[in-house]
Motif scaffolding. Structure first.
Motif, PDB file in Angstrom:
ATOM      1  N   LEU A   1     -22.316  27.179  -8.736  1.00 35.36           N
ATOM      2  CA  LEU A   1     -21.906  25.918  -9.369  1.00 35.36           C
ATOM      3  C   LEU A   1     -20.507  26.060  -9.960  1.00 35.36           C
ATOM      4  CD1 LEU A   1     -25.143  25.228 -11.492  1.00 35.36           C
ATOM      5  CD2 LEU A   1     -24.687  24.492  -9.149  1.00 35.36           C
TER       6      LEU A   1
ATOM      7  N   GLN B   1     -22.875  17.008  -9.698  1.00 34.66           N
ATOM      8  CA  GLN B   1     -23.484  18.308 -10.000  1.00 34.66           C
ATOM      9  C   GLN B   1     -24.237  18.254 -11.321  1.00 34.66           C
ATOM     10  OE1 GLN B   1     -21.073  21.781 -10.219  1.00 34.66           O
ATOM     11  NE2 GLN B   1     -21.060  22.092  -8.019  1.00 34.66           N
TER      12      GLN B   1
ATOM     13  N   TYR C   1     -30.104  22.669  -9.824  1.00 32.38           N
ATOM     14  CA  TYR C   1     -30.669  23.576 -10.833  1.00 32.38           C
ATOM     15  C   TYR C   1     -31.983  24.196 -10.377  1.00 32.38           C
ATOM     16  CZ  TYR C   1     -27.065  21.287 -13.445  1.00 32.38           C
ATOM     17  OH  TYR C   1     -25.842  20.795 -13.831  1.00 32.38           O
TER      18      TYR C   1
ATOM     19  N   VAL D   1     -21.952  30.665 -12.008  1.00 32.61           N
ATOM     20  CA  VAL D   1     -21.175  29.533 -12.520  1.00 32.61           C
ATOM     21  C   VAL D   1     -19.706  29.961 -12.521  1.00 32.61           C
ATOM     22  CG1 VAL D   1     -20.786  27.999 -14.482  1.00 32.61           C
ATOM     23  CG2 VAL D   1     -23.116  28.735 -13.922  1.00 32.61           C
TER      24      VAL D   1
ATOM     25  N   GLN E   1     -22.264  23.282 -17.268  1.00 34.46           N
ATOM     26  CA  GLN E   1     -23.258  23.752 -16.292  1.00 34.46           C
ATOM     27  C   GLN E   1     -24.230  24.726 -16.944  1.00 34.46           C
ATOM     28  OE1 GLN E   1     -23.751  22.476 -13.562  1.00 34.46           O
ATOM     29  NE2 GLN E   1     -21.867  21.665 -12.713  1.00 34.46           N
TER      30      GLN E   1
END
Ligand SMILES: Nc1nc2c(ncn2[C@@H]2O[C@H](COP(=O)(O)OP(=O)(O)OP(=O)(O)O)[C@@H](O)[C@H]2O)c(=O)[nH]1
Length: 230
Positions: free
Chosen positions: A20, A76, A83, A90, A106
């Motif tokens: 992410l 996102q 998730y 990340v 995030q």
């Protein structure tokens, strides 16, 4: 007395890691570097791509799906699927404070979802642009501590070694966390994408040995701080 031979194979573990981060921080570059050790400079954007690889742990092979997410930042943040994973990478850029703010969002989202305890690696990319650094180690350490996650800084453009070591460390932690929770087998839908075969002909090989002396120093310093071997 007869000898009974067990033909039972050790169960194969499947796990999924979602990558992410804000747009353009180098999520695809990191995933491709990890899988092929190569950096090609430009990657397709706007598509989620799932790669599969095998990691060999002491207890046998582990099939690892890596989902390189590529949706818009606001998507996102609201998209539940991103998730749904056993572990997360990340990514932010060390030159971009907005991308670090997005990484923090995030982390908050991961910790407030069902995978609240999943292992997370906070990864600062573009370390080769250290001269333009805007995100500093002290704030990263604080955020990593608050979120109980590993953290490291890498350059997908310059070297694959730290990326490979950091991801192996994340996978090893995830395997032991899942085994601890008693999960021996987990099946997930996986899409196999052999990036090496697809893109191999256009990759330019670049390794630690090819890095500049300054970059080598930075890599060795981070390797030392993060207890990786180069
Ligand atoms: N200088 C430098 N540039 C990098 C590095 N990693 C990636 N880039 C560049 O950053 C740009 C974006 O890289 P991508 O891997 O496509 O980033 P992404 O996060 O997957 O982007 P989206 O899919 O649009 O969200 C490309 O031009 C890469 O060449 C790095 O370590 N150093």
């Amino acid at each position: 007395m007869y000898k009974v031979r067990s033909k039972m194979k050790a169960a194969t573990m499947n796990l999924r890691i979602n990558v992410l981060g804000a747009r353009g921080v180098g999520k695809s570059a990191i995933a491709v570097r990890y899988l092929t050790k190569r950096f090609i400079g430009e990657y397709s954007s706007g598509l989620d791509i799932s790669y599969q690889t095998t990691y060999t742990s002491g207890d046998g092979p582990v099939k690892v799906d890596i989902l390189d997410t590529s949706c818009q930042d606001d998507c996102q943040a609201s998209c539940h699927d991103v998730y749904d994973a056993d572990a997360f990478v990340v990514v932010y850029s060390v030159t971009d404070t907005d991308s670090f703010a997005e990484a923090r969002r995030q982390l908050d989202n991961i910790r407030s979802q069902s995978q609240a305890c999943a292992p997370v690696l906070l990864m600062g990319n573009k370390l080769d642009l250290d001269h333009a650094r805007k995100v500093f180690p002290s704030e990263v350490e604080q955020v990593a501590e608050e979120n109980s996650c590993q953290h490291t800084e890498v350059s997908a453009a310059e070297c694959h070694v730290l990326i490979v070591n950091s991801l192996h460390s994340l996978i090893a932690d995830t395997v032991s966390a899942l085994r601890h929770r008693g999960r021996s087998v987990k099946r997930r839908r996986s899409l196999f994408e052999n990036v090496s075969r697809k893109l191999g002909s256009v990759f330019r090989r670049k390794s630690f040995d090819d890095s500049s002396p300054t970059m080598k120093k930075k890599i060795l310093r981070f390797a030392h701080n993060n207890r990786h071997s180069v």
